[in-house]
Motif scaffolding. Structure first.
Motif, PDB file in Angstrom:
ATOM      1  N   SER A   6       0.912  -1.154  -0.098  1.00 39.83           N
ATOM      2  CA  SER A   6      -0.075   0.048  -0.027  1.00 39.83           C
ATOM      3  C   SER A   6       0.858   1.262   0.030  1.00 39.83           C
ATOM      4  O   SER A   6       0.398   2.186  -0.621  1.00 39.83           O
ATOM      5  CB  SER A   6      -0.988  -0.126   1.289  1.00 39.83           C
ATOM      6  OG  SER A   6      -0.339  -0.130   2.374  1.00 39.83           O
ATOM      7  N   THR A   7       2.106   1.227   0.771  1.00 44.66           N
ATOM      8  CA  THR A   7       3.022   2.329   0.482  1.00 44.66           C
ATOM      9  C   THR A   7       4.453   1.744   0.368  1.00 44.66           C
ATOM     10  O   THR A   7       4.691   0.469   0.812  1.00 44.66           O
ATOM     11  CB  THR A   7       2.958   3.169   1.769  1.00 44.66           C
ATOM     12  OG1 THR A   7       3.454   2.157   3.005  1.00 44.66           O
ATOM     13  CG2 THR A   7       1.866   3.786   2.086  1.00 44.66           C
ATOM     14  N   PRO A   8       5.409   2.292  -0.478  1.00 43.57           N
ATOM     15  CA  PRO A   8       6.539   1.697  -0.833  1.00 43.57           C
ATOM     16  C   PRO A   8       7.563   1.751   0.397  1.00 43.57           C
ATOM     17  O   PRO A   8       7.573   2.591   1.130  1.00 43.57           O
ATOM     18  CB  PRO A   8       7.133   2.285  -1.761  1.00 43.57           C
ATOM     19  CG  PRO A   8       6.495   3.800  -1.848  1.00 43.57           C
ATOM     20  CD  PRO A   8       5.004   3.542  -1.065  1.00 43.57           C
ATOM     21  N   LYS A   9       8.388   0.742   0.228  1.00 39.84           N
ATOM     22  CA  LYS A   9       9.478   0.563   1.525  1.00 39.84           C
ATOM     23  C   LYS A   9      10.534   1.383   0.714  1.00 39.84           C
ATOM     24  O   LYS A   9      11.285   0.709  -0.015  1.00 39.84           O
ATOM     25  CB  LYS A   9       9.702  -0.896   1.839  1.00 39.84           C
ATOM     26  CG  LYS A   9       8.740  -1.472   2.762  1.00 39.84           C
ATOM     27  CD  LYS A   9       9.317  -2.688   3.227  1.00 39.84           C
ATOM     28  CE  LYS A   9       8.254  -3.399   4.132  1.00 39.84           C
ATOM     29  NZ  LYS A   9       8.678  -4.782   5.018  1.00 39.84           N
ATOM     30  N   THR A  10      10.984   2.246   1.296  1.00 38.90           N
ATOM     31  CA  THR A  10      11.931   3.287   0.659  1.00 38.90           C
ATOM     32  C   THR A  10      13.365   3.119   1.554  1.00 38.90           C
ATOM     33  O   THR A  10      14.332   3.757   1.198  1.00 38.90           O
ATOM     34  CB  THR A  10      11.627   4.603   0.729  1.00 38.90           C
ATOM     35  OG1 THR A  10      11.142   5.246   1.903  1.00 38.90           O
ATOM     36  CG2 THR A  10      10.327   4.778  -0.360  1.00 38.90           C
ATOM     37  N   GLU A  11      13.420   2.446   2.645  1.00 37.91           N
ATOM     38  CA  GLU A  11      14.555   2.205   3.190  1.00 37.91           C
ATOM     39  C   GLU A  11      15.602   1.624   2.476  1.00 37.91           C
ATOM     40  O   GLU A  11      15.252   0.704   1.646  1.00 37.91           O
ATOM     41  CB  GLU A  11      14.516   1.280   4.570  1.00 37.91           C
ATOM     42  CG  GLU A  11      13.464   1.889   5.489  1.00 37.91           C
ATOM     43  CD  GLU A  11      12.028   1.500   5.305  1.00 37.91           C
ATOM     44  OE1 GLU A  11      11.227   2.256   5.923  1.00 37.91           O
ATOM     45  OE2 GLU A  11      11.924   0.853   4.363  1.00 37.91           O
ATOM     46  N   LYS A  12      16.878   1.992   2.421  1.00 39.12           N
ATOM     47  CA  LYS A  12      17.682   1.580   1.420  1.00 39.12           C
ATOM     48  C   LYS A  12      18.967   0.967   2.188  1.00 39.12           C
ATOM     49  O   LYS A  12      19.409   1.294   3.308  1.00 39.12           O
ATOM     50  CB  LYS A  12      18.356   2.818   0.620  1.00 39.12           C
ATOM     51  CG  LYS A  12      17.299   3.494  -0.064  1.00 39.12           C
ATOM     52  CD  LYS A  12      17.911   4.718  -0.785  1.00 39.12           C
ATOM     53  CE  LYS A  12      16.782   5.520  -1.388  1.00 39.12           C
ATOM     54  NZ  LYS A  12      15.624   6.196  -0.644  1.00 39.12           N
ATOM     55  N   PHE A  13      19.504  -0.096   1.499  1.00 40.31           N
ATOM     56  CA  PHE A  13      20.987  -0.725   1.767  1.00 40.31           C
ATOM     57  C   PHE A  13      21.967   0.016   0.977  1.00 40.31           C
ATOM     58  O   PHE A  13      21.750  -0.062  -0.333  1.00 40.31           O
ATOM     59  CB  PHE A  13      20.732  -2.151   1.961  1.00 40.31           C
ATOM     60  CG  PHE A  13      22.238  -2.669   2.082  1.00 40.31           C
ATOM     61  CD1 PHE A  13      22.622  -2.891   2.988  1.00 40.31           C
ATOM     62  CD2 PHE A  13      23.057  -2.953   1.016  1.00 40.31           C
ATOM     63  CE1 PHE A  13      23.954  -3.559   3.569  1.00 40.31           C
ATOM     64  CE2 PHE A  13      24.623  -3.340   1.185  1.00 40.31           C
ATOM     65  CZ  PHE A  13      24.732  -3.719   2.210  1.00 40.31           C
ATOM     66  N   SER A  14      22.741   0.665   1.573  1.00 42.18           N
ATOM     67  CA  SER A  14      23.894   1.346   0.647  1.00 42.18           C
ATOM     68  C   SER A  14      25.240   0.920   1.398  1.00 42.18           C
ATOM     69  O   SER A  14      25.533   0.621   2.494  1.00 42.18           O
ATOM     70  CB  SER A  14      23.895   2.764   0.748  1.00 42.18           C
ATOM     71  OG  SER A  14      22.322   3.235   0.301  1.00 42.18           O
ATOM     72  N   GLU A  15      26.291   0.986   0.524  1.00 40.89           N
ATOM     73  CA  GLU A  15      27.582   0.695   0.770  1.00 40.89           C
ATOM     74  C   GLU A  15      28.600   1.328  -0.066  1.00 40.89           C
ATOM     75  O   GLU A  15      28.306   1.700  -1.463  1.00 40.89           O
ATOM     76  CB  GLU A  15      27.837  -0.971   0.635  1.00 40.89           C
ATOM     77  CG  GLU A  15      29.225  -1.331   0.941  1.00 40.89           C
ATOM     78  CD  GLU A  15      29.307  -2.752   0.845  1.00 40.89           C
ATOM     79  OE1 GLU A  15      30.470  -3.364   0.910  1.00 40.89           O
ATOM     80  OE2 GLU A  15      28.245  -3.625   0.311  1.00 40.89           O
ATOM     81  N   ASP A  16      29.769   1.619   0.453  1.00 38.48           N
ATOM     82  CA  ASP A  16      30.907   2.267  -0.347  1.00 38.48           C
ATOM     83  C   ASP A  16      32.328   1.593  -0.145  1.00 38.48           C
ATOM     84  O   ASP A  16      32.354   1.238   1.071  1.00 38.48           O
ATOM     85  CB  ASP A  16      30.958   3.844   0.062  1.00 38.48           C
ATOM     86  CG  ASP A  16      29.965   4.672  -0.642  1.00 38.48           C
ATOM     87  OD1 ASP A  16      29.968   4.999  -1.479  1.00 38.48           O
ATOM     88  OD2 ASP A  16      29.152   5.037   0.328  1.00 38.48           O
TER      89      ASP A  16
END
Length: 363
Positions: A6-16
């Protein structure tokens, strides 16, 4: 299409990360989809002279994508061709090896451990009962021997995954692709595709599908799969009279080889959740606009994901899982030999052999 939230999951897994020759950033986001079926691998130091990056877009479940993210790069290292210096052959063999490893008792157990929580528990218990050896994906010895057990006749998963990987050694880049994830290089700001999206309507894919006894309906293999190449999807690989590369769906990757030069800015590997929303050139342009103003390469990737995310699920585009890896080359790449007119190699449809296939890019 998949089931949407119903609503998007916008949490992100990020790495550098980085090494002496390159830096990378990545980000992934579940988005509107009910589950996250993308996976990735980023190893700037696969060995002392080699970097490995891969994106895997699962369909019908997440386990094959996760399996590839865990094991494919390790299998590249374990191939005899790798020790002999034949990177193309070792990468191609590793793609086929994924299908082989997912069969039988141990394959079932490993997929169970990587799957949903309920299957993870039963898989761990059965693993203790039937296999005294733990699995170590970085162990150089290949110990995937046949195991006796209740799932010894397991033919492999009906779910599957795309695989698009980039291997960089010194000034050489090798891209291997099966499916519709994509790798693109930016050379002087111009986007060049280093992989081909393997859709069933492509002539070579259609010919193989029909000769293997399959059919195409509504742009889908046997009316169900909208990809012509993938790892897993074992229901499409059951013809015992055909080799793996000639099955209805094959894990056989196209290979492209690029001799890097100082004109090369970066490469991007991304799943089709990105490419459904932006063309190769649009993405390259977007990255150039933001790469010098963001604090990290992963932040640039996050901006792309936010840019592609649809405001609603009405249109379909921008509603998929999204994963992107951005690899920037540190300059100079090859100060001894590179010139602005130096030729490189880019993807077109390639031979399905163990030899590295080279294709000319126009500057």
């Amino acid at each position: 299409m998949g089931i949407y939230l119903s609503t998007p999951k916008t949490e992100k897994f990020s790495e550098d990360g980085e090494n002496a020759k390159l830096r990378f950033g990545l980000s992934s986001m579940q988005g509107w989809r009910a589950t996250m079926e993308d996976a990735h691998a980023a190893l700037p130091d696969l060995d002392a002279s080699t970097a490995f990056f891969g994106v895997y877009d699962g369909h019908g479940g997440k386990v094959v994508a996760k399996f590839c993210a865990k094991f494919l790069h390790a299998q590249v290292l374990k191939q005899e061709a790798y020790s002999a210096g034949d990177l193309g052959a070792s990468i191609q063999r590793a793609f086929f090896r994924m299908d082989e490893m997912m069969k039988g008792q141990r394959g079932w157990r490993e997929l169970s451990v990587l799957g949903d929580k309920i299957n993870k528990f039963t898989g761990m218990i059965e693993g203790l009962i039937w296999s005294p050896k733990g699995s170590d994906s970085n162990d150089q010895q290949d110990d995937w021997a046949y195991e006796e057990g209740p799932h010894s006749d397991f033919t492999g998963p009906t779910s599957g995954s795309t695989a698009c990987v980039a291997v960089i050694r010194n000034n050489q880049l090798i891209v291997a692709n099966a499916g519709d994830s994509r790798c693109v290089i930016s050379r002087k700001g111009q986007a060049y595709n280093l992989s081909r999206d393997h859709k069933p309507e492509l002539e070579a894919e259609r010919d193989r599908i029909l000769k293997a006894g399959g059919f195409i309906h509504a742009g889908r293999v046997n009316g169900s799969l909208n990809l012509a190449r993938a790892i897993g999807d074992m229901e499409f690989k059951q013809n015992k009279f055909l080799p793996a590369e000639k099955q209805i769906v094959t894990a056989n990757p196209d290979l492209s080889v690029v001799d890097l030069c100082d004109d090369d800015d970066f490469i991007v590997l991304a799943c089709d959740g990105i490419w459904d929303c932006m063309s190769s050139q649009q993405l390259v342009d977007f990255i150039h606009e933001h790469i010098n103003i963001e604090t990290s390469l992963s932040a640039v990737c996050e901006r792309v994901l936010d840019r592609c995310l649809a405001p609603t699920t009405a249109g379909g585009e921008g509603c998929d899982n999204m994963t992107m890896i951005l690899v920037q080359f540190k300059k100079p790449i090859n100060s001894d030999a590179a010139t602005s007119g130096q030729s490189a190699q880019t993807a077109s449809e390639t031979q399905t052999t163990s030899k590295e296939v080279k294709n000319e890019i126009a500057n």
